[in-house]
Design an enzyme around this catalytic site. Structure first.
Site, PDB file in Angstrom:
ATOM      1  N   ASP A 108       0.857  -1.172   0.000  1.00 51.91           N
ATOM      2  CA  ASP A 108       0.000   0.000   0.000  1.00 51.91           C
ATOM      3  C   ASP A 108       0.906   1.239   0.000  1.00 51.91           C
ATOM      4  O   ASP A 108       2.113   1.125   0.235  1.00 51.91           O
ATOM      5  CB  ASP A 108      -0.880  -0.019   1.249  1.00 51.91           C
ATOM      6  CG  ASP A 108      -1.716   1.232   1.391  1.00 51.91           C
ATOM      7  OD1 ASP A 108      -2.443   1.576   0.446  1.00 51.91           O
ATOM      8  OD2 ASP A 108      -1.625   1.887   2.443  1.00 51.91           O
TER       9      ASP A 108
ATOM     10  N   LYS B 157     -11.638   5.926  -3.239  1.00 51.31           N
ATOM     11  CA  LYS B 157     -12.104   7.102  -2.502  1.00 51.31           C
ATOM     12  C   LYS B 157     -13.590   7.378  -2.722  1.00 51.31           C
ATOM     13  O   LYS B 157     -14.272   7.859  -1.824  1.00 51.31           O
ATOM     14  CB  LYS B 157     -11.260   8.316  -2.880  1.00 51.31           C
ATOM     15  CG  LYS B 157      -9.831   8.215  -2.361  1.00 51.31           C
ATOM     16  CD  LYS B 157      -9.812   8.164  -0.827  1.00 51.31           C
ATOM     17  CE  LYS B 157      -8.419   7.958  -0.252  1.00 51.31           C
ATOM     18  NZ  LYS B 157      -8.031   6.537  -0.198  1.00 51.31           N
TER      19      LYS B 157
ATOM     20  N   ASP C 168      -1.462  -1.222   5.897  1.00 49.53           N
ATOM     21  CA  ASP C 168      -1.697  -0.745   7.256  1.00 49.53           C
ATOM     22  C   ASP C 168      -3.167  -0.726   7.642  1.00 49.53           C
ATOM     23  O   ASP C 168      -3.518  -0.233   8.722  1.00 49.53           O
ATOM     24  CB  ASP C 168      -1.121   0.669   7.422  1.00 49.53           C
ATOM     25  CG  ASP C 168      -1.771   1.669   6.487  1.00 49.53           C
ATOM     26  OD1 ASP C 168      -1.628   1.503   5.260  1.00 49.53           O
ATOM     27  OD2 ASP C 168      -2.433   2.607   6.959  1.00 49.53           O
TER      28      ASP C 168
END
Length: 296
Positions: free
Chosen positions: A42, A83, A216
């Site tokens: 990522d 998004k 993460d």
């Protein structure tokens, strides 16, 4: 040689999952002799941008323009998704729906999602490049992985426009990968596996058991699991802690331990094969898996 320190980041039923994956890889060896391995990362909160701050800053600005107040916890909850999907998830939250109804006397619509996403895309590249600084130990880890023959790829919740801007800024600071898939280039973003498969195609690495996905967020872990890859979570500097490494270490010890443990648990619960403190531990973990693969 595998030491206790090498294995301390594998918990719960982690070793059972690892042994199952190693057996699956062993069965595939005859079909892929000489194939290389890849690590797919990522970006924000993993390679660059301590605390994954850029998406939060941009999203908060977009919702503020609409007169909607969203807590940082709620903004971080869907992190890792395309998004547009992230915006839609936030708008579906009961508190946000209530604010929207109070201001407009109607629930948010798909056209609202599109409009907010357009506003986000207008500001996201410029904000992302201000957060292109690599996380601690990232550069050394990438160098070591390359030295050992790993191909390096990436996936992201960013669109191609933002990703391209971020890659240029990050490369100037030493962070480079061999392939990068953006969330608007596939039919569906995370947690679907399509970006990983796109990165694998670009890298020429298969089957998925030869690919390690590092991220993460729980979305990163779910993406890896859905792709059939190894799933590795990183804690410090990531979205689940939501603070810079310096800010985390400045917390009172008890609060720091609680927050770190909670972040770890969310990554484990998402299905991680390992949860590491930071990228500096990744090469050693990969050596551990290699040792077990070869019976050492």
């Amino acid at each position: 040689m595998v030491t206790a320190r090498d294995t301390e980041h594998v918990g719960g039923d982690g070793w059972a999952r690892i042994l199952h994956r190693l057996w699956g890889e062993h069965r595939e060896m005859s079909q892929t002799a000489g194939a290389r391995h890849a690590v797919v990362f990522d970006w924000a909160g993993t390679l660059v941008d301590e605390g994954s701050a850029a998406p939060i800053e941009a999203l908060a600005a977009v919702f503020s323009q609409e007169g909607i107040v969203v807590s940082e916890t709620d903004l971080r909850s869907p992190m890792g998704r395309l998004k547009r999907d992230h915006i839609r998830d936030v708008l579906a939250m009961p508190d946000i729906q209530a604010q929207w109804m109070a201001a407009r006397d109607r629930p948010p619509s798909l056209s609202d999602v599109d409009r907010l996403n357009d506003s986000l895309e207008a500001i996201m590249p410029d904000i992302a490049v201000t957060r292109a600084k690599p996380l601690p130990k990232v550069l050394d880890a990438l160098e070591e992985l390359r030295r050992h023959g790993y191909k390096l790829g990436s996936t992201t919740g960013y669109t191609r426009r933002t990703l391209d801007a971020l890659r240029i800024a990050a490369a100037a600071l030493g962070v480079e990968v061999d392939a990068a898939a953006a969330s608007d280039e596939v039919a569906q973003g995370r947690p679907h596996p399509w970006m990983i498969y796109k990165a694998m195609e670009q890298l020429g690495v298969y089957p998925p058991s030869r690919v390690i996905k590092v991220g993460d967020t729980p979305m990163d872990i779910q993406e890896a699991r859905n792709a059939g890859c190894w799933a590795v979570g990183v804690v410090f500097g990531g979205n689940e802690l939501g603070l810079s490494c310096d800010a985390i270490h400045a917390l009172p010890p008890v609060e720091r331990r609680v927050r770190v443990d909670q972040a770890r648990r969310r990554l484990w619960d998402a299905g991680a094969d390992a949860v590491l403190d930071d990228m500096g531990q990744l090469p050693a973990w990969l050596r551990t898996i290699g040792d077990r693969r070869h019976g050492r």
